[in-house]
Design a protein around this motif. Structure first.
Motif, PDB file in Angstrom:
ATOM      1  N   SER A 152       0.837  -1.199   0.000  1.00  0.00           N
ATOM      2  CA  SER A 152       0.000   0.000   0.000  1.00  0.00           C
ATOM      3  C   SER A 152       0.871   1.248   0.000  1.00  0.00           C
ATOM      4  O   SER A 152       1.724   1.414   0.881  1.00  0.00           O
ATOM      5  N   THR A 220      -5.488 -10.076  -8.676  1.00  0.00           N
ATOM      6  CA  THR A 220      -6.213  -8.807  -8.790  1.00  0.00           C
ATOM      7  C   THR A 220      -6.969  -8.502  -7.504  1.00  0.00           C
ATOM      8  O   THR A 220      -6.926  -7.379  -6.992  1.00  0.00           O
ATOM      9  N   ASP A 221      -7.628  -9.519  -6.945  1.00  0.00           N
ATOM     10  CA  ASP A 221      -8.382  -9.294  -5.708  1.00  0.00           C
ATOM     11  C   ASP A 221      -7.447  -8.975  -4.542  1.00  0.00           C
ATOM     12  O   ASP A 221      -7.817  -8.224  -3.632  1.00  0.00           O
ATOM     13  N   ARG A 224      -6.690  -5.355  -4.961  1.00  0.00           N
ATOM     14  CA  ARG A 224      -7.869  -4.577  -4.567  1.00  0.00           C
ATOM     15  C   ARG A 224      -8.024  -4.568  -3.047  1.00  0.00           C
ATOM     16  O   ARG A 224      -8.458  -3.565  -2.456  1.00  0.00           O
ATOM     17  N   ALA A 227      -5.893  -1.909  -1.796  1.00  0.00           N
ATOM     18  CA  ALA A 227      -6.494  -0.591  -2.074  1.00  0.00           C
ATOM     19  C   ALA A 227      -7.657  -0.306  -1.120  1.00  0.00           C
ATOM     20  O   ALA A 227      -7.875   0.841  -0.721  1.00  0.00           O
ATOM     21  N   ASN A 228      -8.392  -1.368  -0.732  1.00  0.00           N
ATOM     22  CA  ASN A 228      -9.547  -1.211   0.156  1.00  0.00           C
ATOM     23  C   ASN A 228      -9.163  -1.156   1.636  1.00  0.00           C
ATOM     24  O   ASN A 228     -10.037  -1.005   2.491  1.00  0.00           O
ATOM     25  N   TYR A 240      -0.501  -7.723 -13.025  1.00  0.00           N
ATOM     26  CA  TYR A 240      -1.807  -7.354 -12.471  1.00  0.00           C
ATOM     27  C   TYR A 240      -1.836  -5.880 -12.095  1.00  0.00           C
ATOM     28  O   TYR A 240      -2.843  -5.199 -12.303  1.00  0.00           O
ATOM     29  N   LEU A 244      -4.147  -2.918 -13.810  1.00  0.00           N
ATOM     30  CA  LEU A 244      -4.980  -2.003 -13.026  1.00  0.00           C
ATOM     31  C   LEU A 244      -4.586  -0.550 -13.275  1.00  0.00           C
ATOM     32  O   LEU A 244      -5.444   0.322 -13.406  1.00  0.00           O
ATOM     33  N   GLU A 248      -7.572   0.870 -15.378  1.00  0.00           N
ATOM     34  CA  GLU A 248      -8.528   1.281 -14.347  1.00  0.00           C
ATOM     35  C   GLU A 248      -8.172   2.606 -13.699  1.00  0.00           C
ATOM     36  O   GLU A 248      -8.992   3.517 -13.661  1.00  0.00           O
ATOM     37  N   ASP A 249      -6.951   2.708 -13.164  1.00  0.00           N
ATOM     38  CA  ASP A 249      -6.594   3.895 -12.373  1.00  0.00           C
ATOM     39  C   ASP A 249      -5.082   4.085 -12.401  1.00  0.00           C
ATOM     40  O   ASP A 249      -4.353   3.317 -11.781  1.00  0.00           O
ATOM     41  N   PHE A 252      -3.527   3.886  -9.012  1.00  0.00           N
ATOM     42  CA  PHE A 252      -3.909   2.764  -8.135  1.00  0.00           C
ATOM     43  C   PHE A 252      -2.908   2.691  -6.976  1.00  0.00           C
ATOM     44  O   PHE A 252      -1.696   2.626  -7.213  1.00  0.00           O
TER      45      PHE A 252
END
Ligand code: FE2
Length: 352
Positions: A152, A220-221, A224, A227-228, A240, A244, A248-249, A252
């Motif tokens: 992170s 990927t999860d 995520r 990120a969460n 991966y 992303l 996506e972003d 990220f």
């Protein structure tokens, strides 16, 4: 074994309706690949059938091969072990000319099972470094997939710098890891056994388990989940994050820490390919593999944000942003041989 869908390639030439129906029937029945050329012949040399465990971005690449050569490609997707089981069950009746895996151990296990025929090709030995292909020519890596520390950017200022440091108690309750049943986990542990010795590898993996990771069966999860805010550090393949960031972003909130840079280097897994021992079209199979390693190499690796395997091909732009690194190419040939030991080690330390 669950039935796997057979994806038909769009024929390059105009077909009569009856020819289309005949092809559809052949595809559904799993009979050997035949060409539906408009002149009514069934010349098998103009079709190559691929069983592939690598899913992302393959269709446009196969289309480009067809455009360049006139050879159609049919493909079936599944997990690497599923496809190996299918090849074993089909034996000499397989329609598959080529098998493509998403993991180095799985292509080596297919070779060990006698499912692959050696390919003699100066094109391939010239394009693919020796460490990234089988000594006997049964398989060739087509792209490199680096499995590395990812963390992170919002909560981790001082990430681990080695695979061993992922087991540091400061990461207790903060890890997400892929389960032991997945080939990526097994190949990473196989590389640790090779580089650190079995005893130290067991100590390292046990220290990950002691940190009480959340097991998630999707890279990927896992990203995520970081990120969460559900975990802070993971071990995941670089593509991966590339996907992303690109799709996506661009911001990220996960970054890469290249592991073991003062030691063996970051773990390298590969997408790899071989010609089946019972290939109906071995010449077409060899041409496809040679093309993927040369003219198609850029598109093949870029399609999934993987690092090219071939000498002199540049990685995609998003990967350049990940920086320079030392890679453990030397382990790739050993991952199949050490797979069983890795599976045993994971069970011994209680890695789920
Ligand atoms: Fe993957």
């Amino acid at each position: 074994m669950s039935p796997l869908p057979l994806h038909r390639r769009a024929p390059r030439r105009v077909l009569t309706l009856s020819a289309v129906l005949a092809l559809t029937a052949a595809a559904c029945g799993g009979s050997p690949a035949t060409d539906g050329s408009s002149d009514g012949s069934s010349d098998a040399t103009s079709v190559v059938t691929v069983y592939t465990g690598r899913h992302y971005g393959i269709e446009p690449v196969f289309d480009a091969f067809t455009a360049a050569t006139g050879i159609d490609v049919r493909f079936t997707t599944g997990s690497d072990p599923e496809l190996r089981e299918r090849l074993l069950a089909e034996g000499s009746n397989t329609p598959a000319d080529v098998v493509m895996t998403a993991d180095a151990a799985n292509i080596a296990l297919a070779a060990e099972a006698g499912l692959l025929a050696p390919v003699v090709s100066d094109t391939l030995t010239g394009a693919i470094p020796e460490e990234l292909r089988a000594a006997d020519g049964t398989w060739f890596a087509l792209s490199r997939r680096l499995r590395v520390i990812q963390y992170s950017t919002e909560r981790v200022m001082d990430p681990p710098t080695t695979y061993a440091e992922v087991g540091d108690p400061r990461w207790s309750g903060r890890l997400c890891l892929r389960p032991s049943t997945h080939p990526y986990t097994q190949s990473l542990v196989a590389a640790l056994i090779r580089n650190e010795g079995a005893q130290e590898a067991e100590r390292i993996v046990a220290s990950w388990v002691a940190n009480d990771p959340v097991y998630i069966n999707s890279d990927t999860d896992m990203l995520r989940a970081i990120a969460n805010g559900d975990c802070d550090v993971t071990l995941a393949n670089t593509y991966y994050l590339g996907r992303l960031r690109t799709l996506e972003d661009p911001a990220f909130p996960v970054a890469i820490a290249w592991p073991d840079q003062a030691g063996a280097g970051a773990h390298v897994n590969v997408s790899a390919v071989g010609v089946t021992a019972a290939a109906p079209n071995p010449d077409g199979a060899r041409r496809l593999i040679e093309w993927l390693a040369t003219d198609g190499q850029q598109e093949f690796s870029d399609a999934n944000f993987e690092y090219p395997a071939a000498v002199g091909v540049a990685p995609a732009e998003v990967l350049v942003g990940f920086g320079e690194f030392v890679a453990d190419d030397a382990s790739v040939r050993e991952l199949g041989r050490l797979n069983a030991a890795a599976v045993d080690l994971l069970a011994t330390v209680g890695y789920e």
